[in-house]
Design a protein around this motif. Structure first.
Motif, short mmCIF file in Angstrom:
data_model
loop_
_atom_site.label_atom_id
_atom_site.label_comp_id
_atom_site.label_asym_id
_atom_site.label_seq_id
_atom_site.Cartn_x
_atom_site.Cartn_y
_atom_site.Cartn_z
N PHE A 98 0.96 -1.19 0.04
CA PHE A 98 0.06 -0.07 0.10
C PHE A 98 0.97 1.14 0.05
O PHE A 98 2.02 1.25 0.45
N GLY A 99 0.08 2.16 -0.45
CA GLY A 99 1.03 3.60 -0.08
C GLY A 99 0.36 4.30 1.22
O GLY A 99 -0.52 3.73 1.94
N ILE A 100 1.13 5.32 1.57
CA ILE A 100 0.61 6.22 2.85
C ILE A 100 0.57 7.45 2.37
O ILE A 100 1.48 7.90 2.16
N GLY A 101 -0.77 8.13 2.77
CA GLY A 101 -0.95 9.12 2.64
C GLY A 101 -0.55 9.75 3.78
O GLY A 101 -1.14 9.56 4.99
N ILE A 102 -0.02 11.11 3.86
CA ILE A 102 0.70 11.56 5.24
C ILE A 102 0.76 12.92 5.23
O ILE A 102 1.31 13.46 4.00
N HIS A 103 0.40 13.67 6.14
CA HIS A 103 0.55 15.13 6.28
C HIS A 103 2.27 15.41 6.50
O HIS A 103 2.93 14.72 6.96
N ARG A 104 2.82 16.40 5.86
CA ARG A 104 4.39 16.62 5.60
C ARG A 104 4.53 17.06 7.06
O ARG A 104 5.67 16.45 7.49
N ALA A 105 3.71 17.64 7.83
CA ALA A 105 4.04 17.79 9.49
C ALA A 105 4.28 16.52 9.97
O ALA A 105 5.15 16.61 11.03
N SER A 106 3.64 15.48 9.80
CA SER A 106 3.59 14.34 10.46
C SER A 106 4.91 13.55 10.20
O SER A 106 5.83 12.98 10.79
N LEU A 107 5.41 13.58 8.91
CA LEU A 107 6.55 12.91 8.46
C LEU A 107 7.81 13.68 8.96
O LEU A 107 8.66 13.26 9.37
N PHE A 108 7.74 14.98 8.83
CA PHE A 108 8.67 15.91 9.41
C PHE A 108 8.88 15.70 10.89
O PHE A 108 10.14 15.48 11.45
N ASN A 109 8.01 15.29 11.65
CA ASN A 109 7.79 15.29 13.19
C ASN A 109 8.47 14.04 13.53
O ASN A 109 9.33 13.86 14.34
N VAL A 110 8.48 13.07 12.83
CA VAL A 110 8.93 11.70 12.82
C VAL A 110 10.55 12.06 12.84
O VAL A 110 11.18 11.33 13.82
N LEU A 111 10.77 12.53 11.53
CA LEU A 111 12.29 12.67 11.20
C LEU A 111 12.99 13.57 12.13
O LEU A 111 14.00 13.26 12.77
N TYR A 112 12.33 14.68 12.26
CA TYR A 112 12.82 15.63 13.33
C TYR A 112 13.14 15.11 14.97
O TYR A 112 14.12 15.50 15.47
N ARG A 113 12.18 14.53 15.21
CA ARG A 113 12.06 13.82 16.64
C ARG A 113 13.29 12.91 16.73
O ARG A 113 14.24 12.74 17.73
N ALA A 114 13.82 12.11 15.66
CA ALA A 114 14.56 11.19 15.68
C ALA A 114 16.05 11.84 15.58
O ALA A 114 17.03 11.39 16.33
N VAL A 115 16.05 12.82 14.73
CA VAL A 115 17.28 13.83 14.85
C VAL A 115 17.47 14.45 16.06
O VAL A 115 18.69 14.39 16.74
N GLN A 116 16.54 15.09 16.92
CA GLN A 116 16.93 15.24 18.34
C GLN A 116 17.15 14.56 19.18
O GLN A 116 18.07 14.63 20.04
N ASN A 117 16.51 13.33 19.05
CA ASN A 117 17.01 12.23 19.90
C ASN A 117 18.26 11.74 19.64
O ASN A 117 19.12 11.27 20.58
N ASP A 118 18.83 11.86 18.48
CA ASP A 118 20.35 11.54 18.37
C ASP A 118 21.22 12.59 18.52
O ASP A 118 22.43 12.42 18.29
N ARG A 119 20.71 13.64 18.85
CA ARG A 119 21.50 14.89 19.27
C ARG A 119 22.32 15.36 18.23
O ARG A 119 23.50 15.64 18.36
#
Length: 418
Positions: A98-119
């Motif tokens: 399947f494909g995933i329809g997603i808000h850009r904010a949701s994708l951004f938040n997942v990646l951004y939080r991972a970046v912050q967690n990795d310091r």
């Protein structure tokens, strides 16, 4: 192997994903963004199997899938009800795809939080104007006249308006109005479809379910309406209800969604460019994502191509001997797929966004009927999913495990409902 010092320009999906991969490979990474607080730009997008394969390598596929909405097919009808587009993920030969329809904010938040967690270091409010190069390093230059520290490598993930490519941007004739609107349980848009309606190729309205931005918010849909760049001011001068009536005449079922638009401020006009940088690799600099190749969103490949570029860069830096060779490898592994999709998008876009009469007739009377005949139906689905041209195998990636991802989504949904 000693890690490199790497500056990444841009905190979009390409920049954030590249930062995560390179940091985890032992490089010292610093992200630069022009905004005081990095954030997403735009409304909805599609995560295809290509992008999901990269997110799986980052350990983020389950979270992204849970935030979005599963899309099983793309369906488009012209104004008289004839089929113009009908592409299904079950044609891919990937069980449960399947494909995933997603808000850009949701994708951004997942990646951004991972970046912050990795310091990973992020420097904000830095409007980049270019760079300076010495024999052993490259520095970023900024709007205030200052320079960054020295870096072994600069990764340009700043989008199609990149300052590192002086060539004309080739802004497309058509842009789009976007809005993120709440979905109600009785709306006819909770069907796992990306749906579009066309009046010839001059007008297009679409609805894409994009999931929920958080556990305590309602599901949303991305609403979009194609509009010529030259007609934007005329649209602003047109009474909002008059424009809504035009949309409803093309697609009556959108009336309930349009009732939730009470102000023009809810709509954002996006412009697009179709361009490919002639040289994505320079000394101590590489372009990825839209900075290298941008196109109309008609095939929905932008974020997915960017994620593939970031993965290719990770591999190139790991496998090359010299920095120059590493960058050449990273670009070479992506070049054929990039060139193929740039050509395909340039061909298909006028069939869906143009003032012509004959191109939509070709779409509706020739291409749409033959696209339902095997193997053309499978080729259409491969094109839609980004898998045409076998991009995963060439990068050492495997197709996503959709069974495992679906199980995780269902388990999360069950725990939230209890």
């Amino acid at each position: 192997m000693m890690g490199h010092t790497i500056a990444i320009a841009g905190c979009g999906p390409a920049g954030l994903a590249a930062a995560l991969m390179l940091h985890r490979d032992g490089h010292r990474v610093c992200l630069f963004d022009q905004f005081d607080e990095p954030g997403p730009v735009g409304s909805g997008l599609m995560i295809q199997p290509t992008g999901l394969a990269v997110l799986a390598q980052l350990g983020l596929a389950d979270e992204v899938a849970a935030r979005g909405s599963r899309i099983h097919a793309l369906k488009g009808l012209e104004e008289h009800g004839r089929n113009a587009l009908d592409a299904h993920y079950d044609q891919l030969g990937l069980p449960g795809a399947f494909g995933i329809g997603i808000h850009r904010a949701s994708l951004f938040n997942v990646l951004y939080r991972a970046v912050q967690n990795d310091r990973i270091e992020i420097k904000t409010g830095r409007a980049i104007t270019g760079s300076t190069l010495s024999n052993k390093a490259r520095r970023l230059t900024f709007e205030d006249g200052s320079e960054s520290e020295e870096f072994d490598l600069v990764v340009d993930a700043s989008g199609w308006s990149s300052v590192f490519d002086p060539a004309p941007k080739n802004i497309l004739e058509f842009g789009a109005l976007w809005a993120s609107l709440p979905l109600q349980p009785d709306d006819p848009f909770n069907t796992g479809l990306l749906e579009q309606r066309y009046r010839r190729a001059a007008q297009m309205v679409g609805v894409l379910p994009i999931g929920s931005r958080s556990a305590d918010t309602s599901p949303e849909a991305a609403f979009f309406w194609s509009l010529k760049v030259s007609d934007y001011q005329r649209w602003r001068d047109t009474p909002l209800e008059e424009w809504k009536a035009d949309v409803i005449a093309l697609w009556p079922e959108t009336e309930a969604l349009l009732a939730r638009i009470t102000s023009r401020d809810q709509l954002t006009f996006a412009r697009y460019a179709h361009r490919t940088a002639k040289r994505p690799v320079h000394k101590r600099l590489i372009m990825i994502g839209d900075a290298w190749h941008s196109a109309s969103p008609q095939l929905g490949q932008g974020a997915n191509m960017a994620l593939l570029d970031a993965w290719s860069l990770k591999r190139g830096l790991a496998e090359g001997r010299t920095l120059g060779e590493k960058l050449r490898l990273a670009a070479s592994w992506r070049r054929d797929h990039v060139d193929l999709y740039q050509w395909i998008t340039a061909f298909f876009t006028p069939l869906y966004q143009s003032d012509g009469v004959y191109k939509p007739l070709l779409r509706d009377r020739v291409l749409a009927p033959i696209s339902q005949i095997w193997p053309i139906s499978r080729i259409q689905s491969l094109l839609m999913s980004g898998l045409f041209g076998w991009p995963l195998a060439s990068l050492g990636l495997s197709a996503p495990d959709y069974s495992a991802i679906s199980s995780e989504i269902n388990a999360n949904a069950s725990s939230l409902s209890q």
